[in-house]
Design a protein around this motif. Structure first.
Motif, PDB file in Angstrom:
ATOM      1  N   CYS A 188      30.724  42.732  40.098  1.00 34.94           N
ATOM      2  CA  CYS A 188      32.186  42.721  39.969  1.00 34.94           C
ATOM      3  C   CYS A 188      32.725  44.037  39.441  1.00 34.94           C
ATOM      4  O   CYS A 188      33.937  44.175  39.225  1.00 34.94           O
TER       5      CYS A 188
ATOM      6  N   GLU B 291      38.755  41.784  47.720  1.00 37.74           N
ATOM      7  CA  GLU B 291      37.513  41.015  47.709  1.00 37.74           C
ATOM      8  C   GLU B 291      36.395  41.761  46.995  1.00 37.74           C
ATOM      9  O   GLU B 291      36.206  42.964  47.184  1.00 37.74           O
ATOM     10  N   LEU B 292      35.660  41.007  46.191  1.00 35.21           N
ATOM     11  CA  LEU B 292      34.428  41.507  45.598  1.00 35.21           C
ATOM     12  C   LEU B 292      33.308  41.404  46.628  1.00 35.21           C
ATOM     13  O   LEU B 292      33.533  41.009  47.777  1.00 35.21           O
ATOM     14  N   TYR B 293      32.104  41.752  46.219  1.00 33.79           N
ATOM     15  CA  TYR B 293      30.926  41.529  47.062  1.00 33.79           C
ATOM     16  C   TYR B 293      30.934  40.096  47.607  1.00 33.79           C
ATOM     17  O   TYR B 293      31.282  39.151  46.910  1.00 33.79           O
TER      18      TYR B 293
ATOM     19  N   TRP C 214      26.832  40.687  53.077  1.00 35.93           N
ATOM     20  CA  TRP C 214      27.757  39.575  52.873  1.00 35.93           C
ATOM     21  C   TRP C 214      27.301  38.374  53.707  1.00 35.93           C
ATOM     22  O   TRP C 214      27.059  38.481  54.912  1.00 35.93           O
TER      23      TRP C 214
ATOM     24  N   MET D 228      30.431  51.606  46.405  1.00 34.06           N
ATOM     25  CA  MET D 228      30.874  50.777  47.524  1.00 34.06           C
ATOM     26  C   MET D 228      29.706  50.445  48.453  1.00 34.06           C
ATOM     27  O   MET D 228      29.557  49.296  48.899  1.00 34.06           O
TER      28      MET D 228
ATOM     29  N   ALA E 192      38.880  39.044  44.378  1.00 39.47           N
ATOM     30  CA  ALA E 192      38.976  39.995  43.274  1.00 39.47           C
ATOM     31  C   ALA E 192      39.987  39.558  42.230  1.00 39.47           C
ATOM     32  O   ALA E 192      39.939  40.014  41.086  1.00 39.47           O
TER      33      ALA E 192
ATOM     34  N   TRP F 178      35.176  47.347  43.645  1.00 40.87           N
ATOM     35  CA  TRP F 178      35.421  46.694  44.932  1.00 40.87           C
ATOM     36  C   TRP F 178      36.537  47.417  45.654  1.00 40.87           C
ATOM     37  O   TRP F 178      37.148  48.353  45.139  1.00 40.87           O
ATOM     38  N   SER F 179      36.810  46.968  46.857  1.00 40.40           N
ATOM     39  CA  SER F 179      37.895  47.531  47.655  1.00 40.40           C
ATOM     40  C   SER F 179      38.766  46.396  48.164  1.00 40.40           C
ATOM     41  O   SER F 179      38.262  45.308  48.475  1.00 40.40           O
TER      42      SER F 179
ATOM     43  N   TRP G 256      29.046  46.962  46.432  1.00 36.72           N
ATOM     44  CA  TRP G 256      30.042  46.135  47.135  1.00 36.72           C
ATOM     45  C   TRP G 256      29.532  45.632  48.479  1.00 36.72           C
ATOM     46  O   TRP G 256      29.647  44.441  48.786  1.00 36.72           O
TER      47      TRP G 256
END
Length: 303
Positions: A112, A119-121, A8, A253, A126, A115-116, A257
């Motif tokens: 996309c 928030e996406l990557y 990120w 993940m 999201a 995700w968790s 992600w």
């Protein structure tokens, strides 16, 4: 969960391509050096579909997923409205194809896809993933993939035709392949699981072998741009076709992600295994489906 290693912010706050940013012109030129024979192998399963035939059941797929539907018309049917205008004596056939890529055919996951939290990557919201498409990190943001492919033929290393459903590929298996993995490589991992379809759908649906969480981290640490496999989820699946790992160890993940590493699933790797090659030029171009969570692909290995 982002206390773990992740990408990120590595390529800026607006980044939606993730590790594909590693495919610089210099990296692509170096990857082309893997071509030594000029032979090209297709790495995809066929798309077979119809409204009233058993054709789709002859290709490996996850149980319960909508199968590809292929409609054709010849000479003036529903999908050939312009036939009569093309000239006397000419014939034409048109196609309509409906495909849900996940679990039914060779495809590439977008960032996309999973995700968790909210928030996406890369921290993209999201909430921008809607029924009409994802406003961030869709498959259209990926672009074509031209990379050096490195082939982890794990059944060969273990001395078996294919792995068993409960098998998980560990870092030691990847290390035993003795490959020189470089930043920007596409890691192609063979389990041999499509061969289970020869024993019938129930054998294929009994679970699936795949990468362990630690093996996924091993690949991420080596800065691969993409992970591809011949199974349906990169990681392993149980008999309910679900992952047993918790969220922190889920392969989607870890790779999609956290690290922005695209995934390509349900490849056909048997001819590549027979070639004996462990490095090659890997080529795959997803369709530019705006906001799509995945796209069918036909990956190529240029030997």
């Amino acid at each position: 969960m982002l206390d773990e290693s992740n990408n990120w912010g590595r390529w800026g706050a607006a980044d939606e391509r993730g590790a594909l940013n590693l495919l610089t012109p210099e990296t692509v030129l170096a990857a082309a050096g893997s071509i030594r024979e000029g032979r090209v192998l297709g790495l995809s399963l066929p798309i077979r579909g119809a409204t009233s035939s058993p054709a789709p059941t002859t290709v490996p797929h996850l149980r319960g997923r909508p199968l590809p539907q292929h409609f054709m018309s010849v000479d003036g049917g529903d999908y050939a409205a312009g036939t009569r205008a093309i000239g006397a004596g000419l014939k034409m056939a048109d196609d309509a194809l409906v495909v849900t890529p996940h679990g039914t055919t060779t495809h590439m996951d977008a960032l996309c896809h999973m995700w968790s939290g909210e928030e996406l990557y890369n921290g993209h919201p999201a909430g921008r993933v809607r029924s009409y498409g994802a406003g961030r990190c869709g498959i259209d943001k990926a672009g074509p993939v031209v990379a050096r492919g490195v082939f982890f033929d794990v059944p060969r290393i273990r001395g078996v035709e294919r792995l068993e459903a409960a098998d998980r590929i560990e870092p030691a298996d990847l290390e035993a392949c003795a490959l020189d993995v470089r930043p920007g490589d596409a890691a192609v991992v063979r389990t041999g699981w499509p061969l289970a379809w020869r024993d019938g759908p129930d054998a294929y649906w009994a679970g699936q072998p795949g990468l362990s969480a630690d093996a996924g981290r091993w690949l991420a640490e080596r800065d691969v741009c993409l992970v591809a496999s011949d199974n349906a989820a990169i990681g392993g699946l149980n008999a309910r076709q679900l992952a047993d790992e918790g969220l922190a160890d889920d392969l989607h993940m870890i790779l999609l992600w956290r690290h922005g590493i695209h995934l390509a699933e349900m490849l056909w790797l048997e001819e590549l295994a027979e070639s004996g090659r462990t490095d090659f030029l890997f080529v795959a171009a997803p369709l530019r489906i705006e906001g799509g969570t995945a796209s069918p692909i036909t990956p190529l290995a240029v030997l």
